[in-house]
Design a protein around this motif. Sequence first.
Motif, mmCIF file in Angstrom:
data_model
loop_
_atom_site.group_PDB
_atom_site.id
_atom_site.type_symbol
_atom_site.label_atom_id
_atom_site.label_comp_id
_atom_site.label_asym_id
_atom_site.label_seq_id
_atom_site.Cartn_x
_atom_site.Cartn_y
_atom_site.Cartn_z
ATOM 1 N N ASP A 78 0.814 -1.216 0.000
ATOM 2 C CA ASP A 78 0.000 0.000 0.000
ATOM 3 C C ASP A 78 0.853 1.274 0.000
ATOM 4 O O ASP A 78 1.999 1.261 0.443
ATOM 5 N N ASP A 79 0.205 2.356 -0.410
ATOM 6 C CA ASP A 79 0.672 3.749 -0.236
ATOM 7 C C ASP A 79 1.690 4.229 -1.276
ATOM 8 O O ASP A 79 2.103 5.377 -1.234
ATOM 9 N N HIS A 135 -5.982 2.948 -3.909
ATOM 10 C CA HIS A 135 -5.995 3.131 -2.447
ATOM 11 C C HIS A 135 -6.636 4.495 -2.166
ATOM 12 O O HIS A 135 -6.347 5.111 -1.152
ATOM 13 N N HIS A 152 -4.780 9.929 1.429
ATOM 14 C CA HIS A 152 -4.846 8.916 2.487
ATOM 15 C C HIS A 152 -5.706 9.403 3.661
ATOM 16 O O HIS A 152 -5.197 9.821 4.701
ATOM 17 N N PRO A 170 -7.950 3.552 2.777
ATOM 18 C CA PRO A 170 -6.878 3.832 3.735
ATOM 19 C C PRO A 170 -7.322 3.448 5.156
ATOM 20 O O PRO A 170 -8.462 3.738 5.542
ATOM 21 N N HIS A 227 3.656 -2.318 3.132
ATOM 22 C CA HIS A 227 3.710 -0.962 2.576
ATOM 23 C C HIS A 227 5.029 -0.788 1.825
ATOM 24 O O HIS A 227 6.094 -0.961 2.434
#
Length: 264
Positions: free
Chosen positions: A34-35, A94, A98, A131, A199
């Motif tokens: 993620d991210d 995503h 966030h 998120p 991540h």
Amino acid sequence: MKKYIIITLSVLILPSLHAACPNGKTYPVTLTFDDGPHSVLTPKVLDVLKEEKIKATFFVLGNHFPGGKANPANKTSYSILDREKAEGHYIASHTYEHLAHAKLSQEQMSSNITKSLPLLKDYLSPILRLPYGDGSFRSKNPETQRKNDMVMATVKSAGFKHVGWDIDTNDWDVKKRANLLSDTLKQICETQGGIILFHDIQKNTVEHLKGWIDAIRAEGHSFVGMEHFVPEVAKPLAESCEVGGHPKVKELNDSVKDVLKKIK
Ligand SMILES: [Zn+2]
């Protein structure tokens, strides 16, 4: 002598074949990151995955691509997506920024979910991860649950299936990640495999990824693609997602209200 050799070989080979789960079973797992994308760290993750022949899923944030392809500053971000796609990984949303969606107004959550679409629709699978997973969990508090229902209806109306995780590595948490490998192996047994959350913006994760993959394999578990758990990931983005090409947030909000009426 022959018998001695066989016994010796068994002792050498058997430990690598044992399954660490208490029930003696081994399970399939899939990796998610993620991210990202991160200009330096994500390519390193891709190097490891290529070497290990593992297909993963990257849940990317739209705000790494402000202004889309027309903005020269986004060249690296898009070239990372091109590499992910070429190497057989899935790319998923995503959302744009966030944010904790269950704390947003309906307009804000719709906007943050659809805003990534014009920037990323050539890359995205029809799955999305919120998120913090915020809005995807069940709550005993009716008001909180109503807000969660609204978030999930918004995700669905935008054309996405929400995909969370089964195994949380807590790789972003300096304290918890001290026991990351043992905690992850324990969770794989408890959940009988599933989706692992990492991540690709965490330096520590990138540095240890190969070792963790080796350790998970040594327990007898196998790495599979997201389609093993979520077949929808392999489908193209639905036509409904074109709404994101020209964000028609009002129309989307109306369709969310329709979904909410059905939930009640
Ligand atoms: Zn995140």
